[in-house]
Design an enzyme around this catalytic site. Structure first.
Site, short mmCIF file in Angstrom:
data_model
loop_
_atom_site.label_atom_id
_atom_site.label_comp_id
_atom_site.label_asym_id
_atom_site.label_seq_id
_atom_site.Cartn_x
_atom_site.Cartn_y
_atom_site.Cartn_z
N HIS A 108 0.82 -1.21 0.00
CA HIS A 108 0.00 0.00 0.00
C HIS A 108 0.86 1.26 0.00
O HIS A 108 0.32 2.37 -0.20
CB HIS A 108 -0.92 0.00 1.22
N ASP A 131 -2.29 2.30 -4.48
CA ASP A 131 -3.50 2.74 -3.79
C ASP A 131 -4.64 1.76 -4.03
O ASP A 131 -4.55 0.85 -4.87
CB ASP A 131 -3.92 4.13 -4.28
#
Length: 430
Positions: A393, A397
């Site tokens: 992450h 995204d």
């Protein structure tokens, strides 16, 4: 002349290996290029071939960790190959002489043995008295500092061997002691246990998995795929595909080409973190997780974007066979920009695959199960696979990760249009 055999370098980043198994015994005669040992690196298990013919002398034990370039055995190249052809007459004569010599020596040996037994009995008596003296009240008891450390760790002093005077447990003994996991109250059945050393490959895999959990912001997103279109294509073309190309038309080619298409649409998934920078690759080197005899191996398909269905299936078969046979090289497992793991072959319904660092994404395939699904307002039975994407992450995204997995789903549910450009026979090179 004694030839020194040194550990060759398996790869650029490897500085040490572990002697997994000697395939010959000390003093054996070996032929040139004969495999004499198996060595484990942190990436693969490799065979060590003899550099010359001769009698071998081992200089390292199984389980020893040795540096690249270190001598592990000597080969006496002047030694002649032992022959198995002695005359029977010579053998019988030598055997007669041996029998006579044995009969003469037997009486002398008996007398000497009796004297030695008496001496040994006296020595054992002395040793037993000395051992009784050593076993004092201090044996096995910890010093105050050691007791405090053991109490903090929750370790019973009975499970620690003391190295101090008369067997006393010192502070160093307590610091180095490791707590044995509690297994609760013993039951009425048999309760045995065994310990085995992990291979260097297994230890390295363990380190990488832990580092991936600790050093990445790993999340997993899921989706489901209707595999009916792929089932229909395989049932129609798999026999002709195998006759033409010599390999089966499996699921891996569909998933690999779907991944390549999705990586083109979402290049951030084909990226890595390098300090404060992000490296994005324009090529797709797809790693394939394979379960081998020595543990998990991840060989790499180079430039998968240039491969078609035939090329992917042939390369998957080649790499998987080499990995399972223990013939995979370090170079074949180095690199990779994205990984595909198929837990479905073991029956897994759903999982959260762990990223293969320094990569930023891994696709998990699972088993295919017939499930009721709603199609055009009706409930129908379809072969469904759950797929999972674990991603870092820090650079990927939610929009990219979900979109990437949806792109894979779309390609797998409409392979004829999105992966074959509407021409199945051309795409399959039939």
């Amino acid at each position: 002349m004694a030839l020194e055999m040194k550990v060759p370098s398996p790869g650029e980043s490897i500085s040490e290996v572990e002697i997994a198994e000697w395939l010959v015994k000390d003093g054996d005669y070996v032929e040139k290029d004969q495999a004499v040992a198996e060595v484990d690196s942190d990436k693969a298990t490799l065979e060590l071939p003899a550099e010359a013919s001769g009698i071998i002398t081992l200089k390292a034990e199984e389980g020893d960790v040795v540096q690249v370039g270190e001598v592990v055995c000597l080969i006496d190249t002047d030694a002649k190959k032992p022959s198995g052809g002695e005359d029977k007459d010579d053998k019988s004569k030598s055997e007669d002489k041996d029998d006579k010599d044995k009969s003469k020596k037997s009486s002398e040996d008996k007398k000497s043995e009796e004297k030695e037994e008496k001496k040994e009995d006296k020595k054992e008596d002395k040793k037993s008295t000395q051992e009784d003296k050593k076993d004092t009240y201090a044996s096995g008891s910890p010093s105050p500092a050691a007791k405090k450390t053991l109490d903090e760790k929750g370790i019973d002093p009975k499970d620690v061997k003391g190295t101090g005077r008369d067997g006393r447990i010192t502070k160093d003994d307590a610091v180095n002691a490791e707590a044995k996991p509690s297994m609760g109250s013993p039951g009425p059945g048999k309760r045995s246990e065994s310990k085995s050393k992990m291979s260097m490959l297994r230890r390295k895999v363990a380190e990488r998995l832990v580092s991936a959990k600790n050093e990445t912001a790993m999340l997993t997103t899921f989706n489901e795929v209707n595999m009916q279109p792929i089932f229909d294509l395989r049932s129609q073309y798999k026999e002709k595909f195998k006759e033409t190309h010599g390999v089966s038309l499996g699921f891996m080619s569909f998933f690999t080409l779907a991944v390549v298409r999705a990586l083109d649409k979402f290049p951030s998934v084909n990226s890595m973190v390098d300090g404060k920078e992000m490296i994005t690759y324009d090529y797709k080197d797809i790693s394939i997780a394979v379960s081998g005899p020595k543990g998990l191996m991840v060989p790499v398909m180079r430039n998968a974007e240039n491969l078609g269905f035939r090329g992917v299936e042939q390369e998957v078969k080649r790499l998987a066979t080499r990995a399972r046979d223990g013939k995979i090289t370090v170079d074949e497992m180095t690199g990779g920009t994205f990984t595909i793991s198929n837990g479905g072959v073991f029956g897994s319904m759903l999982s959260t695959p762990i990223i293969n660092p320094p990569q930023s994404g891994i696709l998990g395939m699972h088993n295919i199960v017939e499930r009721p699904v709603a199609i055009d307002g009706k409930v129908e039975i379809r072969p469904i696979m759950y797929v999972a994407l674990s991603y870092d992450h820090r650079i990927i995204d939610g929009r990219e990760s979900v979109g990437f997995l949806v792109a894979i789903k779309e390609a797998l549910e409409d392979p004829k249009e999105l992966l074959m450009d509407g021409n199945v026979e051309k795409a399959l090179e039939l």
